[in-house]
Design a protein around this motif. Structure first.
Motif, short mmCIF file in Angstrom:
data_model
loop_
_atom_site.label_atom_id
_atom_site.label_comp_id
_atom_site.label_asym_id
_atom_site.label_seq_id
_atom_site.Cartn_x
_atom_site.Cartn_y
_atom_site.Cartn_z
N CYS A 178 -0.48 4.10 -4.10
CA CYS A 178 -1.94 4.00 -4.19
C CYS A 178 -2.50 5.04 -5.15
N ASP A 184 0.81 -1.22 0.00
CA ASP A 184 0.00 0.00 0.00
C ASP A 184 0.84 1.28 0.00
N SER A 240 -6.66 2.98 -3.32
CA SER A 240 -6.53 1.63 -3.85
C SER A 240 -5.07 1.36 -4.18
N PRO A 241 -4.48 0.34 -3.57
CA PRO A 241 -3.08 0.01 -3.91
C PRO A 241 -2.95 -0.36 -5.39
#
Length: 166
Positions: free
Chosen positions: A94, A91, A106-107
């Motif tokens: 992102c 992560d 959102s990674p």
């Protein structure tokens, strides 16, 4: 509109009536709604073509920018140890955006799994099951028995034709 209603929506198909055009309906509602409500025209085909940013766009961009900077500050504090930054988790890279009405990070490693890189689109799109209804509203000549709901039909340069007007 004088009651508790906050928003209204009028949908029309370009083949609904030769005299009831989008401009006519806009003029009608604008004239009748003076002092009560205001109107806007939004033609879906032209919706995502860019142009001058609206105040909403600027406000939304500012909010996303603030959230991104706060997120980066938190991440830097988490991974900063002994004078070094260890950003080697999934992560650490992102993308910020809306996911089911919520601003989320959102990674990139997760997005890679669900992205169609060739067409620069998500592999699964919620609106694909609505395409049959959209084609019916647009008066397409389609066979309902052969239509595959939820399948993306990509347009490529090879399928474009000047003779057909596309």
């Amino acid at each position: 509109m004088k009651t508790d209603i906050q928003r209204g929506l009028v949908l029309r198909n370009e083949k609904c009536h030769e005299h009831y055009t989008t401009e006519f309906l806009y003029n009608l509602y604008s004239s009748e709604g003076k002092g009560i409500f205001d109107c806007r025209i939004n033609v879906l085909g032209h919706l995502q073509q860019g142009g001058a940013p609206t105040p909403f766009d600027r406000n939304y961009g500012t909010k996303l920018g603030v959230k991104a900077v706060l997120w980066m500050s938190e991440k830097l504090q988490e991974v900063y140890r002994q004078g070094r930054v260890f950003a080697n988790s999934g992560d650490s890279a992102c993308v910020i955006g809306l996911r089911k009405k919520v601003v989320a990070f959102s990674p990139v490693t997760e997005l890679k799994k669900v992205t169609d890189f060739e067409h620069r689109l998500p592999q699964e799109q919620w609106w694909l099951n609505l395409r049959l209804m959209l084609k019916m509203l647009a008066n397409y000549q389609i066979s309902l028995t052969e239509y595959i709901s939820g399948k993306m039909e990509h347009v490529t340069r090879r399928t474009l034709s000047i003779e057909k007007g596309f």
